[in-house]
Structure formats: structure tokens, C-alpha cells
Design a protein around this motif. Structure first.
Motif, short mmCIF file in Angstrom:
data_model
loop_
_atom_site.label_atom_id
_atom_site.label_comp_id
_atom_site.label_asym_id
_atom_site.label_seq_id
_atom_site.Cartn_x
_atom_site.Cartn_y
_atom_site.Cartn_z
N HIS A 50 -10.86 -3.50 -8.71
CA HIS A 50 -10.31 -4.84 -8.90
C HIS A 50 -10.83 -5.43 -10.21
O HIS A 50 -11.82 -4.93 -10.76
N GLU A 79 -6.08 -2.25 -4.26
CA GLU A 79 -5.28 -3.06 -5.12
C GLU A 79 -5.98 -3.30 -6.45
O GLU A 79 -7.20 -3.32 -6.52
N HIS A 117 -2.41 -6.35 -7.11
CA HIS A 117 -2.84 -7.70 -6.74
C HIS A 117 -2.10 -8.66 -7.67
O HIS A 117 -2.38 -8.69 -8.86
N HIS A 181 0.97 -9.86 -2.28
CA HIS A 181 0.89 -11.32 -2.45
C HIS A 181 2.15 -11.87 -3.14
O HIS A 181 2.06 -12.80 -3.95
N ASP A 232 -3.10 -8.47 4.69
CA ASP A 232 -4.20 -8.53 3.73
C ASP A 232 -5.45 -9.13 4.38
O ASP A 232 -6.09 -10.01 3.80
ZN LIG Z 1 -5.28 -9.20 -3.78
#
Ligand SMILES: [Zn+2]
Length: 277
Positions: A50, A79, A117, A181, A232
Motif C-alpha cells: 500500500h 490492494e 485502492h 471502493h 473490505d
Molecule cells: Zn483500500
């Protein structure tokens, strides 16, 4: 279930290093069987780096990631994705591009999907909180949020556009990208200008404002072929583990065709992540 081992490292207590990321990856490997046995899920894994905080030595991770991608439980990378503002310490866009691109290259090499993400745009109807106190419901010291490295008018969408550019540059087909998302700020771009999947995170509407109504709206406008839903769930913020089940009922109540509901909650995720249903 896909267990996503990709830590945002909100408010870390020390600089994050490659070995901290490896710890997360190994932790899900070690716990997968126990979780399957105790919770009756068929659990598969995704590994990611990330960009929510800088990682001291990210290049140390990609050879290992390449090896992990060859193992049977791994069904995705991520992600990951460009993050407009970090916690504790900023991470420049060039460094973020390198980290996201390296993972996309591995996804292309291994013919695996990658979970993006995508940053949510804060809903306009949320209250404004006292500075430093932040939004209730997750463990984050908002005082430590850094100035954004993306400063345009719509940095949340700009980040997604950059991710797609990176994918195109490294030769990752867009239909191997699952943009998590998804929200009203990015769904039109994702479904009309790319070949990506748009995955709606339904586990924390108190934070993002995203609900089954947004899923119904997207199905109505674009059809169900590239739409997914997911929870999530993460133990750093208040999430509803049953949100996908609730969404099935809510989509039905909203009048969505039963076949379309089945496709977005079961058929599409199963196909993308290689579950045998
Ligand atoms: Zn995320």
C-alpha cells in the motif's frame, strides 16, 4: 473470501520497512487454514504494498512477491494504488508510481487480477468535526495526516486516472483491474472510460456514504457485467461483516433483477478471483 494482506499502516509507531509488509503477508498465510476451519469460508489471498505511508525499502519486496504469486492460495495482488495524502510522512508521486507499477507488472506476468485502492471522495453531507478529533469509527490519529501530494480539483479521481495510466504503461490489461471502493466520484470514469471492474465497498457507509443504492444505480446505467460488491472488512475501522448479505436483500428491495444481483455478488467475484462456482 479473499483475504487482502495489504496494510495501510495508519499511524505507525515506527518507520515502515519491507519486513513489516512481509510480516503481514506471512501472517495471512499462517492463519488461512485456521480461519477456513473456524469460519467455514473458502479463503484465498491477495498480497499488496500500500502507499498510505512510505515504506523505507520497497524494492526488497518484489522478488518475494513474485515467489508468493506462484503459490496456490494467491488469487490477486493489491490492494494498492496512488494515494493522494499519506499519514505521518508523505510519499512522493514518483516513488508511489514505481511501487504501484511494479505490482501491476507482476499481475501481468502472473495473469492475476490486481485490486486497486481508489480513494473515496468525502460525501458532502458529512458533518465537520473538531480539528484533530476526526471521524469516529477508526483508529487513526488525524493530526498526523500530511499535506496531499496530489493537489488538483479532484485528487481522488486523479489518483485513479494515474493508476490506469500506469497499468497501460506496464502492459497490464484493464480487465485485470478490480477498482475497489468504487463511489459516485469514480464509477462513471471506471465503467465508461476503462475496461476495469468497479467493486463497491459496502462495509462502512458511515465513512464513504456508499450503499447498495449506488450499486443499483450503477447496474441501471451500465449493466452488471463489470460490477462487484465487497465488505473490505478491516479491524482498524468499524466495518459491517454482513454488508454483502444485507446488500443482496437491499438490491432486491430496490427492484434490481435477481440475475443481476447474483452476477454482482457471486458470479463476477467468483470469475475474477478464480473461485469455482
Ligand atoms: Zn483500500
Amino acid at each position: 473470501m479473499v483475504m487482502v494482506a495489504s496494510g495501510y499502516h495508519w499511524t505507525p509507531y515506527k518507520p515502515v520497512e519491507a519486513e513489516d509488509i512481509r510480516f503481514l503477508w506471512d501472517d495471512v498465510i499462517n492463519r488461512r487454514r485456521t480461519i477456513e476451519r473456524n469460519h467455514f469460508f473458502e479463503a484465498r489471498l491477495a498480497f499488496g504494498v500500500h502507499t498510505g505511508v512510505p515504506i523505507a525499502n520497497p524494492d526488497d519486496l518484489f522478488a518475494a512477491m513474485d515467489e508468493y504469486c506462484r503459490t496456490e492460495p494467491v488469487v490477486a495482488l493489491g490492494e494498492t494504488g496512488i494515494t493522494p495524502a499519506q499519514h505521518v510522512q508523505s510519499w512522493g508521486l514518483d516513488e508511489q508510481r514505481t511501487v504501484v507499477g511494479a505490482q501491476m507488472e507482476l499481475a501481468a506476468d502472473h495473469d492475476l487480477p490486481i485490486i486497486l485502492h481508489t480513494p473515496n471522495k468525502r460525501p458532502a453531507d458529512q458533518p465537520t468535526y473538531r480539528p484533530g478529533v476526526g471521524t469516529p469509527g477508526y483508529e487513526k490519529n488525524t493530526n498526523l495526516t500530511q499535506d496531499p501530494v496530489l493537489t488538483g480539483e479532484n485528487p481522488s479521481l486523479e489518483a485513479v486516472r494515474m493508476d490506469i495510466d500506469i497499468a497501460d504503461q506496464v502492459g497490464l490489461p484493464e480487465d485485470q483491474i478490480v477498482a475497489s471502493h468504487a463511489d459516485p466520484n469514480n464509477v462513471d470514469f471506471l465503467l465508461s472510460e476503462t475496461e476495469c471492474y468497479a467493486s463497491f465497498t459496502l462495509g462502512y457507509p458511515w465513512l464513504t456514504g456508499v450503499t447498495a443504492a449506488d450499486v443499483a444505480d450503477a447496474i441501471d446505467r451500465y449493466g452488471p457485467d463489470r460490477i462487484l460488491v465487497e465488505t473490505d472488512c478491516a479491524n482498524v475501522l468499524r466495518t459491517d461483516v454482513r454488508s454483502v448479505k444485507r446488500a443482496i436483500l437491499e438490491l432486491y428491495r430496490l427492484g434490481v433483477d435477481e440475475d443481476d444481483i447474483r452476477q454482482v455478488v457471486l458470479t463476477n467475484p467468483s470469475a475474477v478471483f478464480g473461485f469455482d462456482y
